[in-house]
Design an enzyme around this catalytic site. Structure first.
Site, PDB file in Angstrom:
ATOM      1  N   SER A 152     -12.554   4.313   5.981  1.00  0.00           N
ATOM      2  CA  SER A 152     -13.150   4.323   7.323  1.00  0.00           C
ATOM      3  C   SER A 152     -14.053   5.529   7.491  1.00  0.00           C
ATOM      4  CB  SER A 152     -12.049   4.374   8.394  1.00  0.00           C
ATOM      5  OG  SER A 152     -11.456   3.115   8.539  1.00  0.00           O
ATOM      6  N   HIS A 166      -9.655   4.992  -1.422  1.00  0.00           N
ATOM      7  CA  HIS A 166      -8.823   5.109  -0.222  1.00  0.00           C
ATOM      8  C   HIS A 166      -9.597   5.935   0.799  1.00  0.00           C
ATOM      9  CE1 HIS A 166      -4.634   3.770  -1.445  1.00  0.00           C
ATOM     10  NE2 HIS A 166      -5.392   3.501  -2.491  1.00  0.00           N
ATOM     11  N   GLY A 167      -9.212   5.804   2.067  1.00  0.00           N
ATOM     12  CA  GLY A 167      -9.912   6.568   3.104  1.00  0.00           C
ATOM     13  C   GLY A 167     -11.293   5.997   3.339  1.00  0.00           C
ATOM     14  N   THR A 199      -8.485   2.330   9.591  1.00  0.00           N
ATOM     15  CA  THR A 199      -8.542   3.110  10.835  1.00  0.00           C
ATOM     16  C   THR A 199      -9.573   2.563  11.830  1.00  0.00           C
ATOM     17  OG1 THR A 199      -7.906   5.019   9.516  1.00  0.00           O
ATOM     18  CG2 THR A 199      -8.706   5.468  11.726  1.00  0.00           C
ATOM     19  N   HIS A 258      -7.834  10.129   4.100  1.00  0.00           N
ATOM     20  CA  HIS A 258      -7.265   9.085   4.950  1.00  0.00           C
ATOM     21  C   HIS A 258      -7.497   9.411   6.424  1.00  0.00           C
ATOM     22  CE1 HIS A 258      -4.537   8.418   1.367  1.00  0.00           C
ATOM     23  NE2 HIS A 258      -4.960   7.195   1.622  1.00  0.00           N
ATOM     24  N   GLY A 259      -7.768   8.422   7.237  1.00  0.00           N
ATOM     25  CA  GLY A 259      -7.866   8.616   8.686  1.00  0.00           C
ATOM     26  C   GLY A 259      -9.297   8.821   9.140  1.00  0.00           C
ATOM     27  N   ASP A 274       0.858  -1.186   0.000  1.00  0.00           N
ATOM     28  CA  ASP A 274       0.000   0.000   0.000  1.00  0.00           C
ATOM     29  C   ASP A 274       0.902   1.248   0.000  1.00  0.00           C
ATOM     30  OD1 ASP A 274      -2.348   1.496   0.274  1.00  0.00           O
ATOM     31  OD2 ASP A 274      -2.367   1.317   2.466  1.00  0.00           O
ATOM     32  N   ASN A 325      -9.926   0.491   0.590  1.00  0.00           N
ATOM     33  CA  ASN A 325      -8.919   0.463   1.652  1.00  0.00           C
ATOM     34  C   ASN A 325      -9.572   0.864   2.957  1.00  0.00           C
ATOM     35  OD1 ASN A 325      -7.191  -0.012  -0.452  1.00  0.00           O
ATOM     36  ND2 ASN A 325      -5.668   1.476   0.232  1.00  0.00           N
TER      37      ASN A 325
HETATM   38 ZN   LIG Z   1      -4.415   5.307   0.917  1.00  0.00          ZN
END
Ligand SMILES: [Zn+2]
Length: 278
Positions: free
Chosen positions: A207, A204-205, A229, A176-177, A81, A226
């Protein structure tokens, strides 16, 4: 069984589902991810991010990831990743990963394209799949600026044609996060990129995105999500409760089992949505 990402995602695309990609940063995490996939009999992507080298180095965790992937009763792709250099991608390939992400999304378009193409050439020659990123999925503490949030569909078409990547991470409003406020997603971007490129797209990101938005994104062409978190936090919260309940005699091995089970449940809940079960 260990498989390539390309095969997994093409299958998911045909079924209009997404495969969850979870970061296995600890033995507990890896067992939770594989355990959830086996319980559901679903394929899964086990991945290691370069940024997680501070927790455990790729070369240290790779044999564990590959062991669990090979012994699993379901198809598992082992994926790098956010690889940021050619060298790092080659390290992952040498370690036995079946797929790598090369992320040069912060670089100018032409440079991202040329560098990604070079990695695709090397990876494909040994049967390894490649994910790239175009447009920038920001980190939670970073202000991406309005212009940089979304991937340009026309540029995505050119990028995919000229690089030959197997799947593409696209920016349509996720970060992200942990989200501080609900993300503003533009799913029409996913629709357009999917139509123009025809390849599986990556979110992506993952969560904190609502179930509805996941389902809409999958319908529009997202095939890999993805997600890390929330799973990681579920493990941490379970460990905290276990400590509270344990009183004076706290057994560390039992604590790891409690954390593993909580992460497994969280991964299973994500897999249910990604597989469009609900
Ligand atoms: Zn990512």
């Amino acid at each position: 069984m260990l498989v390539t990402l390309k095969g997994l995602l093409e299958d998911a695309k045909n079924k209009k589902q997404a495969v969850g990609a979870f970061n296995g940063t600890t033995l507990e995490g890896i067992r939770a991810i594989i355990g959830a996939a086996e319980e559901f009999q679903r394929p899964v992507i086990l991945q290691h991010a370069q940024s997680h080298d501070t927790i455990i180095d790729l070369n240290e965790i790779a044999p564990l990831m590959l062991h669990y992937a090979r012994s699993a009763s379901v198809p598992v792709a082992v994926h790098l990743d956010h690889g940021s250099t050619f060298k790092r991608c080659m390290e992952a390939i040498r370690a036995g990963f079946t797929s790598v992400m090369y992320d040069a999304s912060a670089k100018p378009f032409e440079q991202n394209l040329m560098e990604t193409a070079e990695i695709v050439k090397a990876a494909h020659s040994v049967g390894v799949s490649v994910e790239a990123e175009l447009g920038h999925v920001a980190n939670i503490n970073e202000d991406p600026g309005e212009d940089n949030i979304y991937t340009d569909p026309a540029l995505a078409e050119e990028f995919v044609k000229r690089t030959g990547v197997d799947c593409l991470a696209v920016a349509f409003g996720t970060v992200h996060g942990l989200y501080v406020k609900q993300p503003r997603l533009d799913l029409s971007i996913v629709t357009q990129i999917s139509e123009k490129t025809g390849i599986p797209l990556v979110m992506h990101g993952g969560s904190g995105v609502s179930g509805d938005n996941y389902r809409r994104a999958i319908k529009e062409g997202i095939c890999k999500i993805n997600y890390y978190t929330y799973m990681n936090t579920a493990g941490g919260n379970a460990a905290r409760s276990f400590v509270k309940q344990s009183g004076e005699h706290l057994a560390y091995d039992c604590l790891t089992l409690a954390a593993t089970e909580a992460m497994k449940q969280d991964v299973m809940a994500a897999m249910r949505i990604f597989g469009m079960d609900e």
